[in-house]
Scaffold this motif. Structure first.
Motif, mmCIF file in Angstrom:
data_model
loop_
_atom_site.group_PDB
_atom_site.id
_atom_site.type_symbol
_atom_site.label_atom_id
_atom_site.label_comp_id
_atom_site.label_asym_id
_atom_site.label_seq_id
_atom_site.Cartn_x
_atom_site.Cartn_y
_atom_site.Cartn_z
ATOM 1 N N GLY A 15 51.228 -8.460 -29.670
ATOM 2 C CA GLY A 15 52.237 -9.022 -28.785
ATOM 3 C C GLY A 15 53.653 -8.697 -29.211
ATOM 4 O O GLY A 15 53.886 -7.928 -30.150
ATOM 5 N N SER A 16 54.616 -9.305 -28.512
ATOM 6 C CA SER A 16 56.034 -9.029 -28.739
ATOM 7 C C SER A 16 56.824 -10.325 -28.857
ATOM 8 O O SER A 16 56.442 -11.366 -28.306
ATOM 9 N N LEU A 17 57.932 -10.240 -29.555
ATOM 10 C CA LEU A 17 58.902 -11.319 -29.648
ATOM 11 C C LEU A 17 60.288 -10.682 -29.732
ATOM 12 O O LEU A 17 60.432 -9.557 -30.231
ATOM 13 N N ARG A 18 61.288 -11.425 -29.271
ATOM 14 C CA ARG A 18 62.659 -10.977 -29.454
ATOM 15 C C ARG A 18 63.431 -12.047 -30.212
ATOM 16 O O ARG A 18 63.523 -13.187 -29.752
ATOM 17 N N LEU A 19 63.945 -11.672 -31.346
ATOM 18 C CA LEU A 19 64.774 -12.569 -32.138
ATOM 19 C C LEU A 19 66.237 -12.359 -31.775
ATOM 20 O O LEU A 19 66.648 -11.241 -31.457
ATOM 21 N N VAL A 63 58.444 -0.694 -39.796
ATOM 22 C CA VAL A 63 58.766 -1.221 -38.458
ATOM 23 C C VAL A 63 59.309 -0.147 -37.522
ATOM 24 O O VAL A 63 59.517 -0.417 -36.336
ATOM 25 N N LYS A 64 59.523 1.044 -38.046
ATOM 26 C CA LYS A 64 60.039 2.125 -37.198
ATOM 27 C C LYS A 64 59.091 2.388 -36.035
ATOM 28 O O LYS A 64 57.877 2.480 -36.209
ATOM 29 N N GLY A 65 59.652 2.505 -34.838
ATOM 30 C CA GLY A 65 58.842 2.732 -33.654
ATOM 31 C C GLY A 65 58.291 1.470 -33.030
ATOM 32 O O GLY A 65 57.792 1.497 -31.904
ATOM 33 N N ARG A 66 58.376 0.342 -33.749
ATOM 34 C CA ARG A 66 57.889 -0.932 -33.202
ATOM 35 C C ARG A 66 59.024 -1.920 -32.976
ATOM 36 O O ARG A 66 58.976 -2.694 -32.014
ATOM 37 N N PHE A 67 60.003 -1.912 -33.840
ATOM 38 C CA PHE A 67 61.132 -2.841 -33.746
ATOM 39 C C PHE A 67 62.375 -2.089 -33.291
ATOM 40 O O PHE A 67 62.575 -0.924 -33.657
ATOM 41 N N THR A 68 63.212 -2.787 -32.532
ATOM 42 C CA THR A 68 64.478 -2.219 -32.099
ATOM 43 C C THR A 68 65.581 -3.251 -32.297
ATOM 44 O O THR A 68 65.466 -4.388 -31.809
ATOM 45 N N ILE A 69 66.629 -2.863 -33.006
ATOM 46 C CA ILE A 69 67.780 -3.740 -33.189
ATOM 47 C C ILE A 69 68.871 -3.293 -32.232
ATOM 48 O O ILE A 69 69.090 -2.096 -32.026
ATOM 49 N N SER A 84 54.258 -4.654 -30.745
ATOM 50 C CA SER A 84 53.044 -4.293 -31.490
ATOM 51 C C SER A 84 52.958 -5.055 -32.809
ATOM 52 O O SER A 84 52.694 -4.474 -33.869
ATOM 53 N N LEU A 85 53.168 -6.336 -32.734
ATOM 54 C CA LEU A 85 53.180 -7.163 -33.939
ATOM 55 C C LEU A 85 51.789 -7.248 -34.554
ATOM 56 O O LEU A 85 50.774 -7.236 -33.838
ATOM 57 N N ASN A 86 51.751 -7.321 -35.856
ATOM 58 C CA ASN A 86 50.497 -7.501 -36.572
ATOM 59 C C ASN A 86 50.665 -8.596 -37.622
ATOM 60 O O ASN A 86 51.771 -9.095 -37.847
ATOM 61 N N VAL A 121 58.252 -16.400 -37.768
ATOM 62 C CA VAL A 121 57.407 -15.603 -36.888
ATOM 63 C C VAL A 121 55.991 -15.632 -37.458
ATOM 64 O O VAL A 121 55.784 -15.250 -38.612
ATOM 65 N N THR A 122 55.049 -16.070 -36.657
ATOM 66 C CA THR A 122 53.653 -16.114 -37.076
ATOM 67 C C THR A 122 52.828 -15.282 -36.110
ATOM 68 O O THR A 122 52.852 -15.524 -34.901
ATOM 69 N N VAL A 123 52.125 -14.290 -36.653
ATOM 70 C CA VAL A 123 51.294 -13.415 -35.832
ATOM 71 C C VAL A 123 49.840 -13.724 -36.150
ATOM 72 O O VAL A 123 49.400 -13.597 -37.294
#
Length: 125
Positions: A15-19, A63-69, A84-86, A121-123
Protein backbone atom coordinates in the motif's frame (compact mmCIF):
# COMPACT_ATOMS: atom_id res chain seq x y z
CA UNK A 1 11.62 27.11 13.25
CA UNK A 2 9.15 24.32 13.96
CA UNK A 3 8.37 21.21 11.99
CA UNK A 4 5.29 19.06 12.43
CA UNK A 5 5.12 15.61 10.84
CA UNK A 6 1.81 13.90 10.22
CA UNK A 7 0.18 11.28 8.04
CA UNK A 8 1.40 8.07 9.60
CA UNK A 9 -0.83 5.10 10.16
CA UNK A 10 -1.41 1.42 9.54
CA UNK A 11 -1.23 0.16 5.98
CA UNK A 12 -1.03 -3.25 4.35
CA UNK A 13 2.07 -4.35 2.51
CA UNK A 14 2.03 -3.01 -1.02
CA UNK A 15 0.00 0.00 0.00
CA UNK A 16 0.79 3.71 0.07
CA UNK A 17 0.91 6.57 2.55
CA UNK A 18 1.77 10.23 2.24
CA UNK A 19 3.53 11.93 5.11
CA UNK A 20 3.46 15.69 5.56
CA UNK A 21 5.96 17.98 7.27
CA UNK A 22 4.54 21.42 7.97
CA UNK A 23 7.20 24.07 8.47
CA UNK A 24 6.65 27.27 10.44
CA UNK A 25 8.95 30.13 11.31
CA UNK A 26 10.70 30.14 7.94
CA UNK A 27 9.71 29.63 4.35
CA UNK A 28 10.07 25.99 3.40
CA UNK A 29 12.06 26.99 0.34
CA UNK A 30 14.82 28.35 2.58
CA UNK A 31 15.26 25.12 4.51
CA UNK A 32 16.66 21.74 3.53
CA UNK A 33 14.13 19.24 4.83
CA UNK A 34 15.06 15.66 5.46
CA UNK A 35 13.05 12.61 6.44
CA UNK A 36 14.58 10.07 8.80
CA UNK A 37 13.10 6.92 10.28
CA UNK A 38 13.73 4.75 13.31
CA UNK A 39 12.57 1.16 13.34
CA UNK A 40 12.03 -0.67 16.65
CA UNK A 41 15.37 -1.51 18.24
CA UNK A 42 17.37 0.18 15.50
CA UNK A 43 19.15 3.46 14.99
CA UNK A 44 17.58 6.36 13.19
CA UNK A 45 18.52 6.45 9.52
CA UNK A 46 18.19 8.82 6.60
CA UNK A 47 15.34 8.32 4.14
CA UNK A 48 15.15 11.31 1.81
CA UNK A 49 15.83 15.03 1.60
CA UNK A 50 14.90 18.00 -0.53
CA UNK A 51 17.44 20.76 -0.60
CA UNK A 52 16.71 24.43 0.00
CA UNK A 53 16.33 26.66 -3.04
CA UNK A 54 17.37 24.14 -5.70
CA UNK A 55 14.74 21.52 -4.80
CA UNK A 56 17.18 18.76 -5.68
CA UNK A 57 16.35 15.50 -3.96
CA UNK A 58 18.36 12.72 -2.37
CA UNK A 59 17.16 9.23 -1.42
CA UNK A 60 18.44 6.33 0.60
CA UNK A 61 18.98 3.36 -1.68
CA UNK A 62 16.26 1.12 -0.24
CA UNK A 63 13.51 3.67 -0.97
CA UNK A 64 14.60 4.81 -4.42
CA UNK A 65 11.80 4.28 -6.92
CA UNK A 66 9.23 3.81 -4.15
CA UNK A 67 9.34 7.07 -2.18
CA UNK A 68 9.08 10.59 -3.53
CA UNK A 69 9.86 13.75 -1.58
CA UNK A 70 8.32 17.00 -2.75
CA UNK A 71 7.65 20.52 -1.56
CA UNK A 72 4.64 22.82 -1.73
CA UNK A 73 5.89 26.37 -1.22
CA UNK A 74 2.38 27.80 -0.96
CA UNK A 75 1.55 25.47 1.92
CA UNK A 76 5.05 25.63 3.44
CA UNK A 77 4.97 21.86 3.57
CA UNK A 78 7.18 18.98 2.46
CA UNK A 79 5.64 15.64 1.55
CA UNK A 80 6.94 12.10 1.47
CA UNK A 81 4.88 9.89 -0.82
CA UNK A 82 5.54 6.27 0.04
CA UNK A 83 4.46 3.53 -2.35
CA UNK A 84 4.95 -0.23 -2.41
CA UNK A 85 5.39 -0.28 1.33
CA UNK A 86 6.74 -3.38 3.01
CA UNK A 87 7.25 -4.52 6.60
CA UNK A 88 10.81 -3.14 6.63
CA UNK A 89 9.37 0.36 6.22
CA UNK A 90 7.70 0.13 9.63
CA UNK A 91 9.20 2.90 11.76
CA UNK A 92 8.70 6.25 13.36
CA UNK A 93 9.30 8.85 10.68
CA UNK A 94 10.80 12.23 11.57
CA UNK A 95 11.23 15.34 9.50
CA UNK A 96 14.12 17.69 10.16
CA UNK A 97 15.24 21.08 8.87
CA UNK A 98 18.64 22.58 8.29
CA UNK A 99 20.39 25.28 6.32
CA UNK A 100 23.36 25.37 3.99
CA UNK A 101 23.78 21.62 3.98
CA UNK A 102 26.10 20.49 1.25
CA UNK A 103 24.93 17.63 -0.94
CA UNK A 104 27.20 15.07 0.70
CA UNK A 105 25.89 15.90 4.17
CA UNK A 106 22.13 15.75 3.73
CA UNK A 107 22.07 12.17 4.95
CA UNK A 108 23.76 13.03 8.25
CA UNK A 109 21.29 13.93 10.97
CA UNK A 110 23.93 16.03 12.72
CA UNK A 111 23.54 18.66 10.02
CA UNK A 112 19.93 19.35 10.89
CA UNK A 113 19.07 21.98 13.47
CA UNK A 114 15.32 21.50 13.81
CA UNK A 115 13.35 18.34 14.41
CA UNK A 116 9.68 17.59 14.56
CA UNK A 117 7.94 14.89 16.53
CA UNK A 118 7.74 11.66 14.68
CA UNK A 119 4.78 9.97 13.06
CA UNK A 120 4.39 6.21 13.24
CA UNK A 121 4.10 4.13 10.09
CA UNK A 122 3.15 0.49 10.53
CA UNK A 123 3.10 -1.85 7.54
CA UNK A 124 1.33 -5.14 8.07
CA UNK A 125 2.39 -8.15 6.03
Amino acid sequence: VQLQASGGGLVQAGGSLRLSCAVSGRTVRSVTVGWFRQAPGKERIFVAAIRESSSSTVYEDSVKGRFTISRDNAKNTVYLQMNSLNAEDTAIYYCAGGSRLILSSVGNENGYDYWGRGTLVTVSS
